[in-house]
Design an enzyme around this catalytic site. Structure first.
Site, PDB file in Angstrom:
ATOM      1  N   GLY A 101      71.521  44.921 -13.428  1.00 37.49           N
ATOM      2  CA  GLY A 101      71.642  45.329 -12.029  1.00 37.49           C
ATOM      3  C   GLY A 101      70.292  45.643 -11.420  1.00 37.49           C
ATOM      4  N   GLY A 102      70.015  45.032 -10.282  1.00 31.75           N
ATOM      5  CA  GLY A 102      68.720  45.178  -9.627  1.00 31.75           C
ATOM      6  C   GLY A 102      68.790  45.964  -8.334  1.00 31.75           C
ATOM      7  N   GLY A 103      69.701  46.919  -8.255  1.00 26.06           N
ATOM      8  CA  GLY A 103      69.731  47.804  -7.088  1.00 26.06           C
ATOM      9  C   GLY A 103      68.794  48.982  -7.304  1.00 26.06           C
ATOM     10  N   LEU A 104      68.972  50.034  -6.515  1.00 20.48           N
ATOM     11  CA  LEU A 104      68.054  51.168  -6.584  1.00 20.48           C
ATOM     12  C   LEU A 104      67.988  51.780  -7.976  1.00 20.48           C
ATOM     13  CD1 LEU A 104      68.820  53.041  -3.239  1.00 20.48           C
ATOM     14  CD2 LEU A 104      66.901  51.547  -3.752  1.00 20.48           C
ATOM     15  N   HIS A 123      85.046  55.469   3.854  1.00 19.34           N
ATOM     16  CA  HIS A 123      84.081  55.878   4.887  1.00 19.34           C
ATOM     17  C   HIS A 123      84.805  55.970   6.232  1.00 19.34           C
ATOM     18  CE1 HIS A 123      80.587  55.949   7.517  1.00 19.34           C
ATOM     19  NE2 HIS A 123      79.825  56.157   6.460  1.00 19.34           N
ATOM     20  N   SER A 131      77.048  53.365  10.123  1.00 19.37           N
ATOM     21  CA  SER A 131      76.469  54.511   9.409  1.00 19.37           C
ATOM     22  C   SER A 131      76.820  55.865  10.001  1.00 19.37           C
ATOM     23  CB  SER A 131      74.953  54.348   9.400  1.00 19.37           C
ATOM     24  OG  SER A 131      74.344  55.525   8.956  1.00 19.37           O
ATOM     25  N   ARG A 183      82.915  63.347   4.583  1.00 22.73           N
ATOM     26  CA  ARG A 183      83.574  62.074   4.863  1.00 22.73           C
ATOM     27  C   ARG A 183      85.070  62.080   4.592  1.00 22.73           C
ATOM     28  NH1 ARG A 183      78.890  57.948   2.639  1.00 22.73           N
ATOM     29  NH2 ARG A 183      77.550  58.250   4.454  1.00 22.73           N
ATOM     30  N   SER A 215      73.703  59.181  -1.938  1.00 20.07           N
ATOM     31  CA  SER A 215      73.869  58.092  -2.912  1.00 20.07           C
ATOM     32  C   SER A 215      72.530  57.448  -3.252  1.00 20.07           C
ATOM     33  CB  SER A 215      74.843  57.042  -2.404  1.00 20.07           C
ATOM     34  OG  SER A 215      74.376  56.481  -1.204  1.00 20.07           O
ATOM     35  N   LEU A 216      71.669  57.251  -2.255  1.00 24.14           N
ATOM     36  CA  LEU A 216      70.363  56.662  -2.553  1.00 24.14           C
ATOM     37  C   LEU A 216      69.635  57.585  -3.520  1.00 24.14           C
ATOM     38  CD1 LEU A 216      69.292  55.444   1.003  1.00 24.14           C
ATOM     39  CD2 LEU A 216      70.473  54.210  -0.777  1.00 24.14           C
TER      40      LEU A 216
END
Lengths: 654, 252
Positions: free
Chosen positions: A10-13, A237, A251, A298, A418-419
């Protein structure tokens, strides 16, 4: 140490931050990804990243407050030691992102700007326009590219992860992967494997997630024995743009910059929104939640929007929708939202600067994920940084980081956390690698295991692949997926009922049977995207079953998991004495609920369906307390609860 | 509102296979995009003539025009399948929609192309900020809102490849680095820490395949879905390269 190899899937954050940090520690990473890293789903994150900053600190904020908001917003289901350290590391992580060139918005003196997000009263969220995830992903991808040039990272783009490779002692020794162009299957030996494979929104058909977020990698680990924690906690969301192919995120930053949610006060009012006068608009979030207003957590905003629409107040005559209104915002604030306003304009065709947007909740994030461990620092209550136990699953050598793990967000994730959790988990897992690699199981590294061991794993997957290619039944896999998505969304999202969940489980069972009769419309052996999807569909069915089972068995309301049958009735009385009595009743019921349900759901795979058990969680830092957002008599409940904690003997005389 | 949409797809089974066309008829839905058309074809892969075929291969991920995956030629213009609405296409050609793969990259299959050259070219220009490490070393340099406003538009480049596809100078067999990489060079050179590698980056832009191959057609600006100011970027790149050239001349 560069002789050791770690595979990151996985190449996400999360995957990128782990690879980047390991490179700094001179550990080589094989980075396997379905798509080039810059196209990972992290790119979709819009609003920003939370951390205490210089301004909020002077308003009385602290790392502890951030931690408290996170745990309170998460309804106390977060694992507190890792959640604590995530919040304590947050300022450092934002500084790091700043240093690697993320184009954060600035104030006149050159400091980072910040906005307010849901579930907090402080403006903690640093942002780059309304495309923060994109800029952060690129910043990390660029650092990893630097290490790729230096020889410490090897990329495997367009590769599918087929499963971990376990030795006879149950240690993870590598992975099997498939090249999605040539369709060749091969084993990659590894001394540790990190799954940074993200979310699972595609199980719900249309969601805010990317098409690659199927949860398949999670399922492939789950099927070989990794525990899957809190599957039932799925964030819906509050504000998304309904679409024919997916629901696009709008957002929370739109509300952070002052956007207001409303519906017409008159049911079925078909006038265009701009011609409905102010007094005939119902700003229901602001009315019901005067403290947090449009920025309630949320789970609450989602339920409120869902309810007003179901009660007949929908802003659209054809479907459920509410207005998200930015038309009153200053040009300066609008400018900070351009990225998302463009999306709305392109996909809907109306200008949100002039006409309120039509939005509705959509599946967005999985709080649950692969179970993983941590080592607690008894001094701080946080983590022992550098411990190889942090983020490791129940299979030694196999780690889970990012949205695919479960520890940080409890029953509901706060916006812009989350980030942060993705990057923190990636860094903290990387920090544990030097220790882990020094003491590998049996003092054996993967490179010294016989090639035949890896070959036989690759062969096993090759056979399964060839068998799938030959599948020639009557069932259309794409239609079956639509059916799964529709049923999951209908029965297992905002409001859940046990009888419906049971129906859903039966239906998933039926779909799993029909999956065996699937027919492949493409049997080619070159860049066959259909076979990849059909394989993922099988895995989606496995995870769907665990999500539904977890939801069925948890008889309470907690965060995003809401069952009206088990909702604790809030106080209603106007008379102060009666209100006090009701508050006491509420607190007693809350205490009973906490005793019974404040625990992590653990699903273990069996061919017959998930085996569900529960595991206590660490709440040593912040003891649970009732979430009183919008409750009548909130202050009284909070006081009564405090009294009950200090006088346990009296309070327990029920 | 039409009942059906006709979609003609240029297909290719593999890297060196010949291409061929297939036509599909798809039920129209309000606000549908090209991605929905491709999803409908996968659901029922039967051509207009009633012949069974395979689902069309194409790259996709976010479907909200931020990942850069689904770039293709739609009615002859390069753009993303996800953000191209069928309704808008009907104004261009009411009869049919044509989908073709990008022409500047190897076609892996159907509409899926291999754009790894773009990522390799990011290495040529050292597209990163050379930070000292990932330990806690405090905040980054202060950056004025004015500079942030200049840089942010460049940081939205999603390496989708539209600029390279529309560029007459960027070909399958040459080494031209393309507008996106020149713009990103300007982005990294303008960052206070990134500027440390400015000379290296400009050296690369002076090499064959560098900025001098730009023919100033300015298509890169016109087709960029994220409004990256490529022409300004290239102009700035030229200025920086020229300044570097003089500097090199006098420091010999």
């Amino acid at each position: 140490m560069a002789k050791h190899r770690v595979v990151v899937i996985g190449g996400g954050l999360a995957g990128l931050s782990a690879a980047m940090k390991m490179a700094e520690l001179n550990i080589h990473t094989d980075l396997v990804s379905l798509v080039p890293a810059r196209r990972s789903h992290s790119v979709c994150a819009q609003g920003g990243i939370n951390s205490v900053n210089q301004v909020t600190r002077q308003l009385g904020d602290s790392e502890w407050n951030h931690f408290d908001d996170t745990v309170y917003g998460g309804d106390f289901l977060n694992e507190q030691p890792p959640a604590r350290d995530m919040c304590y590391w947050a300022p450092r992580i934002v500084d790091l992102l700043d240093r690697i060139g993320v184009t954060f918005n600035r104030l006149p003196e050159g400091d980072r700007d910040a906005r307010r997000f849901g579930g907090t009263l402080y403006p903690r969220t640093a942002f780059a326009g309304a495309t923060t995830g994109q800029q952060m992903l690129y910043g990390l991808d660029e650092q990893v590219r630097r290490w790729e040039v230096a020889g410490l990272v090897t990329r495997y783009d367009f590769y599918d992860f087929l499963g971990p490779i376990l030795d006879d002692k149950g240690n993870c020794r590598g992975v099997t992967v498939q090249d999605l162009y040539s369709m060749k299957i091969r084993a990659l030996p590894a001394d540790a494997v990190m799954l940074a494979t993200g979310g699972l929104g595609v199980i719900f058909g249309k969601s805010t997630n990317s098409t690659i977020c199927t949860g398949a990698a999670t399922a492939r680990a789950y099927k070989v024995g990794v525990k899957y924690a809190n599957p039932e906690f799925i964030q819906v969301h509050p504000t998304a743009i309904p679409g024919t192919d997916k629901h696009r995120l709008m957002s929370e930053s739109a509300r952070g910059e002052g956007g207001r949610v409303w519906v017409p006060r008159k049911k079925g009012d078909t006038r265009p929104p701009e011609s409905i006068p102010e007094q005939e608009r119902w700003y229901f979030l602001e009315e019901k939640y005067p403290t947090y207003g449009n920025l309630v957590p949320r789970d609450i905003a989602t339920r409120e929007i869902f309810w007003v629409c179901r009660e007949g107040y929908s802003a659209s005559p054809v479907n459920y929708a509410a207005y998200l209104d930015l038309t009153h915002l200053s040009a300066e604030r609008i400018e900070k939202l351009e990225g998302i306003l463009e999306i709305y304009e392109k996909f809907v065709g109306t200008d949100p600067r002039k006409t309120p947007m039509l939005i509705f909740p959509a599946v967005h994030y999985s709080m649950g994920g692969l179970w993983c461990d941590y080592q607690k620092d008894t001094q701080t209550g946080g983590l022992v940084i550098g411990s190889p136990r942090n983020q490791v699953t129940n299979i030694p050598g196999l780690y889970a980081i990012g949205e695919g793990d479960y520890q940080y967000h409890g029953a509901n994730r706060l916006g812009a956390n989350s980030l942060l959790s993705c990057i923190f988990a990636g860094l903290v897992a990387a920090e544990g690698m030097p220790q882990w690699l020094k003491h590998l199981p049996g003092n054996t590294d993967a490179a010294s295991l016989p090639q035949t061991f890896f070959d036989s794993e690759a062969r096993r997957h090759q056979q399964a692949y060839e068998q799938l290619l030959r599948a020639s039944g009557k069932v259309n896999p794409f239609a079956l997926h639509m059916e799964l998505g529709t049923e999951m969304t209908k029965y297992c999202t905002v409001v859940r009922h046990n009888n419906e969940l049971q129906t859903l489980i039966d239906e998933i069972g039926d779909m799993t049977e029909r999956y065996k009769q699937v027919g492949l419309p493409d049997t080619g052996n070159w860049t066959n995207q259909t076979v990849r999807f059909v394989r993922e569909l099988g895995d989606m069915l496995v995870l769907a079953r665990a999500i539904a089972q977890g939801a069925l068995q948890r008889d309470e309301c907690r965060g995003a998991h809401y069952k009206p049958q088990f909702a604790l009735p809030g106080p209603t009385a106007d008379d102060p004495a009666e209100l006090h009595r009701q508050a006491q009743e509420y607190c007693k019921a809350f205490r009973a609920q906490t005793a019974q349900w404040l625990k992590t759901t653990i699903a273990e795979y069996t061919p017959e369906g998930p085996k569900v058990s529960y595991k206590p969680i660490d709440t040593s830092l912040i003891p649970p307390r009732p979430r009183t957002y919008g409750l009548k008599g909130a202050a009284i409940i909070e006081r009564v609860w405090r009294e009950m904690q200090t006088k346990p003997a009296v309070a327990s005389a029920e | 509102m039409p009942e059906y949409v006709t979609v003609r797809v240029k297909r290719q089974d593999g890297l060196d296979s010949p291409s061929y066309w297939e036509t599909f008829r798809i039920a129209y839905q309000p606000r549908m995009n090209v991605t929905t058309c491709l999803q409908q074809i996968a659901l029922n892969p039967v051509t207009l003539e009633g012949r069974k075929t395979t689902p069309v291969a194409y790259d996709a991920a976010c479907l909200e025009e931020v990942c850069g995956s689904c770039t293709m030629n739609i009615n002859g213009s390069v753009r993303q399948a996800c953000s191209t609405l069928v309704e808008a296409l009907r104004k261009e050609n009411p009869n049919e929609i044509t989908l073709e793969p990008m022409t500047k990259y190897p076609v892996m299959r159907d509409l899926a192309v291999d754009r790894s050259r773009m990522f390799r070219d990011l290495k040529r220009i050292k597209a990163w900020i050379p930070v000292d490490g990932y330990y806690d070393l405090g905040p980054g340099p202060r950056i004025s809102p004015k500079l942030q406003h200049q840089l942010y538009p460049y940081s939205r480049c999603m390496t989708c490849g539209c600029c390279t596809e529309a560029c007459p100078q960027y070909t399958k067999d040459n080494r031209f680095i393309g507008a996106f990489a020149i713009s990103l060079t300007v982005l990294f050179n303008s960052h206070p820490t990134g500027a440390v590698l400015k000379e290296d980056r400009l050296k690369e832009l002076m090499e064959p395949g560098g900025i001098s191959e730009c023919g100033q057609a300015q298509n890169c600006l016109r087709v960029c879905p994220k409004s990256v100011p490529n022409v300004t970027g290239i102009a700035q790149g030229y200025r920086q390269v020229t300044a570097q050239w003089f500097k090199n001349l006098f420091s010999r």
